[in-house]
Design a protein around this motif. Sequence first.
Motif, PDB file in Angstrom:
ATOM      1  N   ILE A 103       3.977   8.391  -9.233  1.00 17.86           N
ATOM      2  CA  ILE A 103       3.919   7.218 -10.020  1.00 17.86           C
ATOM      3  C   ILE A 103       4.479   6.048  -9.755  1.00 17.86           C
ATOM      4  O   ILE A 103       5.501   5.996  -9.167  1.00 17.86           O
ATOM      5  CB  ILE A 103       4.517   7.636 -11.574  1.00 17.86           C
ATOM      6  CG1 ILE A 103       3.691   8.631 -12.239  1.00 17.86           C
ATOM      7  CG2 ILE A 103       4.254   6.416 -12.452  1.00 17.86           C
ATOM      8  CD1 ILE A 103       4.251   9.237 -13.543  1.00 17.86           C
ATOM      9  N   SER A 104       3.559   5.063  -9.551  1.00 15.71           N
ATOM     10  CA  SER A 104       3.816   4.072  -8.809  1.00 15.71           C
ATOM     11  C   SER A 104       4.906   2.848  -9.851  1.00 15.71           C
ATOM     12  O   SER A 104       4.618   3.307 -11.092  1.00 15.71           O
ATOM     13  CB  SER A 104       2.794   2.830  -8.267  1.00 15.71           C
ATOM     14  OG  SER A 104       2.143   2.580  -9.736  1.00 15.71           O
ATOM     15  N   ASP A 105       5.534   1.920  -9.191  1.00 13.78           N
ATOM     16  CA  ASP A 105       6.341   1.278 -10.021  1.00 13.78           C
ATOM     17  C   ASP A 105       5.404   0.336 -10.995  1.00 13.78           C
ATOM     18  O   ASP A 105       5.754   0.273 -12.270  1.00 13.78           O
ATOM     19  CB  ASP A 105       7.149  -0.021  -9.317  1.00 13.78           C
ATOM     20  CG  ASP A 105       8.101   0.601  -8.458  1.00 13.78           C
ATOM     21  OD1 ASP A 105       8.429   1.853  -8.651  1.00 13.78           O
ATOM     22  OD2 ASP A 105       8.593   0.062  -7.533  1.00 13.78           O
ATOM     23  N   GLN A 106       4.402  -0.109 -10.552  1.00 22.38           N
ATOM     24  CA  GLN A 106       3.241  -0.763 -11.329  1.00 22.38           C
ATOM     25  C   GLN A 106       2.768   0.121 -12.485  1.00 22.38           C
ATOM     26  O   GLN A 106       2.814  -0.193 -13.658  1.00 22.38           O
ATOM     27  CB  GLN A 106       2.067  -1.176 -10.472  1.00 22.38           C
ATOM     28  CG  GLN A 106       1.301  -1.990 -11.169  1.00 22.38           C
ATOM     29  CD  GLN A 106       0.021  -2.348 -10.352  1.00 22.38           C
ATOM     30  OE1 GLN A 106      -0.335  -1.871  -9.433  1.00 22.38           O
ATOM     31  NE2 GLN A 106      -0.818  -3.409 -10.711  1.00 22.38           N
ATOM     32  N   GLU A 107       2.542   1.550 -12.298  1.00 22.51           N
ATOM     33  CA  GLU A 107       2.016   2.216 -13.573  1.00 22.51           C
ATOM     34  C   GLU A 107       3.065   2.514 -14.516  1.00 22.51           C
ATOM     35  O   GLU A 107       2.605   2.421 -15.469  1.00 22.51           O
ATOM     36  CB  GLU A 107       1.470   3.444 -12.879  1.00 22.51           C
ATOM     37  CG  GLU A 107       0.315   3.498 -11.991  1.00 22.51           C
ATOM     38  CD  GLU A 107       0.013   4.956 -11.186  1.00 22.51           C
ATOM     39  OE1 GLU A 107      -1.074   5.186 -11.007  1.00 22.51           O
ATOM     40  OE2 GLU A 107       0.812   5.188 -10.478  1.00 22.51           O
TER      41      GLU A 107
END
Length: 261
Positions: A103-107
């Motif tokens: 999971i990305s920071d943005q998500e």
Amino acid sequence: MAKLTNQIAFITGGGRGIGRSIAELLGKEGAHVIVTDIDLAGAQSVANEIEQKGGKAASLALDVSQSSQVAAVMNQVVEKFGRIDILVNNAGIAGNPKWVDEISDQEWTRMFDIHVNGSFYCLREAAKVMKKNRYGRIVNLSSCAAVTGLAGLSHYAAAKYAIVGLTETAAMELGVYNITVNAIKPGVIRTALTDGFLELAGSVLTDATPVRRLGDPIDVARLVTALVSPEFGFVTGCSYIVDGGFHLVTEMDKTMLKMLS
């Protein structure tokens, strides 16, 4: 007389799915429903339907992740009606299933911006008005993912757990003003967001649910309507699971039930 007559009800994410069903049922019960959604066309469609059935409604565009926009829209409602009696924090997204380490920071941030920050911004602004009027009913939509977590959606589960913490703390702080704050934890509910998933797993989930069916948006809406009623003033700080008993059934239970059948 309908039990919510003349109540001003503010619904986020009211343009479709569970939010739509909540808005329509509150309108049927006599509330003047303010349907908000990031998709204004969806909100307008719901408001129009409520009015066509003899109810009162208005629609406003709202991105709950923007605190200044939340404050401006809430103020607009208060300037027109003088109060907000009911707040239903329903706006949310499902997110894409991923392993926790992918999971990305943005998500992660987007999930919290909408679910947690959005619920907080709306609750904060509504509470200011409700405290002055010494009355209010707030319902926050959490999830059964805040009961045991949810594999593949750690960001969603974490956000929904946070909403429970917000609910319980706000209930303690606001109770003296005759404001109740409760949460609802829906299980699998048939909406546009879950259609694809249910095509793959619907029969399995149905068989594992004690009532032998999946949920419909109206199942959640009926509980919301009860919790925001004036007579529910002694019920606060609670989280209600709406999943047909699904959360109760373990693999051991499934085995035992097969033996008994």
